[in-house]
Design an enzyme around this catalytic site. Sequence first.
Site, PDB file in Angstrom:
ATOM      1  N   GLU A 105      33.129  43.200  38.697  1.00 16.11           N
ATOM      2  CA  GLU A 105      31.769  42.747  39.006  1.00 16.11           C
ATOM      3  C   GLU A 105      30.963  43.864  39.648  1.00 16.11           C
ATOM      4  O   GLU A 105      29.796  44.063  39.320  1.00 16.11           O
ATOM      5  CB  GLU A 105      31.787  41.525  39.927  1.00 16.11           C
ATOM      6  CG  GLU A 105      32.238  40.238  39.248  1.00 16.11           C
ATOM      7  CD  GLU A 105      33.744  40.147  39.074  1.00 16.11           C
ATOM      8  OE1 GLU A 105      34.453  40.972  39.691  1.00 16.11           O
ATOM      9  OE2 GLU A 105      34.223  39.282  38.328  1.00 16.11           O
ATOM     10  N   HIS A 174      35.570  28.452  44.369  1.00 17.17           N
ATOM     11  CA  HIS A 174      34.727  28.426  43.166  1.00 17.17           C
ATOM     12  C   HIS A 174      33.557  27.465  43.322  1.00 17.17           C
ATOM     13  O   HIS A 174      32.966  27.070  42.327  1.00 17.17           O
ATOM     14  CB  HIS A 174      35.533  27.919  41.965  1.00 17.17           C
ATOM     15  CG  HIS A 174      36.517  28.899  41.401  1.00 17.17           C
ATOM     16  ND1 HIS A 174      37.853  28.657  41.371  1.00 17.17           N
ATOM     17  CD2 HIS A 174      36.345  30.108  40.837  1.00 17.17           C
ATOM     18  CE1 HIS A 174      38.468  29.678  40.804  1.00 17.17           C
ATOM     19  NE2 HIS A 174      37.588  30.570  40.477  1.00 17.17           N
TER      20      HIS A 174
HETATM   21  C1  TPP Z   1      36.334  38.252  41.047  1.00 17.88           C
HETATM   22  C2  TPP Z   1      36.682  37.418  39.869  1.00 17.88           C
HETATM   23  N1  TPP Z   1      36.082  37.653  38.676  1.00 17.88           N
HETATM   24  C3  TPP Z   1      36.378  36.904  37.606  1.00 17.88           C
HETATM   25  C4  TPP Z   1      37.289  35.898  37.699  1.00 17.88           C
HETATM   26  C5  TPP Z   1      37.586  35.030  36.485  1.00 17.88           C
HETATM   27  N2  TPP Z   1      38.914  35.318  35.974  1.00 17.88           N
HETATM   28  C6  TPP Z   1      39.980  34.580  36.348  1.00 17.88           C
HETATM   29  S1  TPP Z   1      41.389  35.130  35.692  1.00 17.88           S
HETATM   30  C7  TPP Z   1      40.619  36.371  34.854  1.00 17.88           C
HETATM   31  C8  TPP Z   1      41.389  37.319  33.988  1.00 17.88           C
HETATM   32  C9  TPP Z   1      42.355  38.158  34.749  1.00 17.88           C
HETATM   33  O1  TPP Z   1      43.145  38.883  33.864  1.00 17.88           O
HETATM   34  P1  TPP Z   1      44.447  39.677  34.320  1.00 17.88           P
HETATM   35  O2  TPP Z   1      44.229  40.265  35.667  1.00 17.88           O
HETATM   36  O3  TPP Z   1      44.817  40.599  33.241  1.00 17.88           O
HETATM   37  O4  TPP Z   1      45.572  38.553  34.515  1.00 17.88           O
HETATM   38  P2  TPP Z   1      46.202  37.601  33.395  1.00 17.88           P
HETATM   39  O5  TPP Z   1      45.324  36.401  33.332  1.00 17.88           O
HETATM   40  O6  TPP Z   1      46.267  38.351  32.143  1.00 17.88           O
HETATM   41  O7  TPP Z   1      47.544  37.224  33.912  1.00 17.88           O
HETATM   42  C10 TPP Z   1      39.249  36.322  35.105  1.00 17.88           C
HETATM   43  C11 TPP Z   1      38.281  37.246  34.515  1.00 17.88           C
HETATM   44  C12 TPP Z   1      37.894  35.667  38.958  1.00 17.88           C
HETATM   45  N3  TPP Z   1      38.793  34.704  39.159  1.00 17.88           N
HETATM   46  N4  TPP Z   1      37.577  36.435  40.024  1.00 17.88           N
END
Ligand code: TPP
Lengths: 375, 464
Positions: A105, A174
């Site tokens: 972000e 959230h």
């Molecule tokens: C600061 C923030 N931005 C966006 C999100 C939304 N979000 C939740 S999980 C995720 C993906 C994370 O991917 P990764 O770190 O690769 O973990 P994986 O889900 O693949 O295990 C996102 C974008 C969030 N929870 N917090």
Amino acid sequence: MVAARLLRPAARLLRPSPSIRPTATFQRVSAPTASRWRTYASENGPKEMTVRDALNEALAEEMEVNPKVFILGEEVAQYNGAYKVTKGLLDRFGEKRVIDSPITESGFAGLCVGAALAGLHPVCEFMTFNFAMQAIDQVINSAAKTHYMSGGIQPCNITFRGPNGFAAGVAAQHSQDYSAWYGSIPGLKVVAPYSSEDAKGLLKAAIRDPNPVCVLENELLYGLSFPMSEAAQKDDFVLPFGKAKIERPGKDLTIVTLSRNVGLCLVAADALKSKYGVEAEVINLRSIKPLDIEAIVNSVKKTGLMMAVESGFPMFGVGAELIALTVEYAFDYLDAPPVRVTGAEVPTPYAQKLEEMSFPTPELITEYAAKLLKV
Amino acid sequence: MASRRVVQALRGALATPPLRLSAARSRVCFQCQQRWSSVSQRQGSDRVNFPGAVNSSFTTDLNFQRATEADAMPTYRYLDQEGQVIDKARGEPDVTDDELLGYYKTMVTVSILDLIMFDAQRQGKVSFYMVSQGEEGIGVGSSSALRNDDPLFLQYREHGVFFQRGTTLDDFIAQCFSTKDDTGRGRSMPVHYGSKKHHVHTISSCLATQLPQASGAAYARKIENARNPNKDEHRVVACYFGEGAASEGDFHAALNIAATRSCPVVFICRNNGYAISTSTLEQYKGDGIASRGVGYGVDTIRVDGNDILAVREVTKAARALALSDGGRPVLIEAMSYRVSHHSTSDDSFAYRAKVEVEDWKRRDNPITRLRKYMENKGIWDEEKEKQLRSDARKQVLDAYRKAEKEKWPPLANMLEDVYAEVTEEQKEQLVMVKEMVEKYPEEYDLDIYEGGLDALKSTVEAQR
Ligand SMILES: Cc1ncc(C[n+]2csc(CCOP(=O)(O)OP(=O)(O)O)c2C)c(N)n1
Ligand SMILES: [Mg+2]
């Protein structure tokens, strides 16, 4: 008693009430408006549109007329947006203008601010404003202040947008309403659309406005349909900032509110009419900064009673500001101390029933209004 | 004019600093002098001795280093896809057959739990769920090499870690159903577990915030370790995160602060190829997450996350390294593939082909790899497999049905924990609640809450 104000009487939490998710509550809220315009009867004339589609239309129209506008955010392009607000835009405008970001972000908000300082007009989508916390330094310390600090030589025409406030079942981290946070910053403009017309008109105005603007949308409103007037269907439709809208005129009580709460207040106003025969005036702020204090004062002159309804936390919030301004400018017209109905003083609980009771409901608004009206 | 006055006033103030301040300043200066002199340039040296790069040789080649030209960092493996030990010369790993069977059972149980909970969300029993399919090996393998009291920070897709630490199915499902047994007291979304007993910090929804916090917790361990002469009791912190989360600023802040403060922390990245719909191709341009560790001066290794024995061995070595020299951070990048949808809110076939997923499932995953190894070893067969799967399924369903019927947390719970102590207002409100439910007993059925009315009364009494 301070307690009753800050955290509504807990006994209320136990009141038997039909078990409904906030979304379900809300379907009811829009029903009266929706039924009025159920059909696409004629070519011209009003038509139904969801808030999501209205936002989408606003983005598409502004991108069409202004090549400087582009959209950047997580999942906005290929996935059509986490909440599908940017649906179809990648296909239509290509990957130079509808751009997926890595999960950073502060990175993509910073990129947008930089692009704005260099003269482009970025639209920065946050998956939700809860995640914008990672980028709040870019929003507040850079976007909002650079024009001033540079002596006016650096423009910052940027739009930050995304869902704000609570959604269903997503718990404390959230479910926050950031209206008061952004509303307190000199240099930012902040709007909070309620209906589809608001959504389209305010987003288009935000993109055109030469200042940084936060458009605080609401996830629970995205799927709701509202009528769009003929004027609002045109591509030159913009709503002015700092102008509130009287959603429902009335002579007995002024209810000042914003975003999703507008719908709740309209339901409450209907209940007040049918139960007690009183007419509440419901003012949809539309714009938080600048704020239309004139509309509030004019209404209070007529009604003598004022109530603020918002879903932020109770202290130092939008409600507090609305009441302070009302008291400063319309004290002599008030027949009773103004009241506020706000979110409860608690990190949003996960439990469904507790979540429902952490935010204003039509019943709660009706009850507080009735008390204020002494009916 | 005005500003000059301010500047002069400031100068005046600075001219007469309080004694303590000036003493502190001279100490700082003394330190920098030392640092400077230790890196000063010697006459004719072939190395750069700038303070910011103390061992860089001079060159006359104008050459930009390019990430894409160098080979990708290798991926450590112990077993091949067929479950055969690759380097026969190294012999068998130092795990007993019982341990192997335990890891296998845990992985299979987690995978069955995931299927059942995913369906539970589809049936509206829980609001949300996240599956760890394909990544069971990383959770189980790594935590098997940590001490059970090493504090952990997790992201959300590390179910194996909990079960390896001894969390029961009951504990786990209680959290998803927010029952009275949920140690988080029903305050968080499903999958946001935490466990004091198992030294796991409660999972946070905000991506990557756990990383700098892990550095901090490791700093606390470092101080504690230094005080404790018994080396066997020294602990590290382990911190799990996804490759998507590693794009957040917090990742970079965490590695740098852990490196500069020499914190005994093992960062474990699960690189599963996706962050919701964002693939690694769009997430970064460099050589994965591992290449960044090197840049921050953090000892780094990349491992095959589908090879539980390799993950275990690497974590064991990383833990020892993290405790060396009074503490240092280590980064492990465990490669895998996110077989599941991101969460119950996601349909991943909108952005990846179904065949891609099927292919991964069939070709390679941590469960079948260990199974093949155990079969090769002669300690596993089809019969045992069937038995395990049906037992695990039954255990999960039993726990599930039990949780469904379980009571909710005590009613007074709803007013607690906003602050460490219950506020005066909250106490008043609880009294009001009690009076209300006592006045209208036919309106309020408190049986569903643990302890019912009695518990409420005694809490009110205790708060008086
Ligand atoms: C600061 C923030 N931005 C966006 C999100 C939304 N979000 C939740 S999980 C995720 C993906 C994370 O991917 P990764 O770190 O690769 O973990 P994986 O889900 O693949 O295990 C996102 C974008 C969030 N929870 N917090
Ligand atoms: Mg990932």
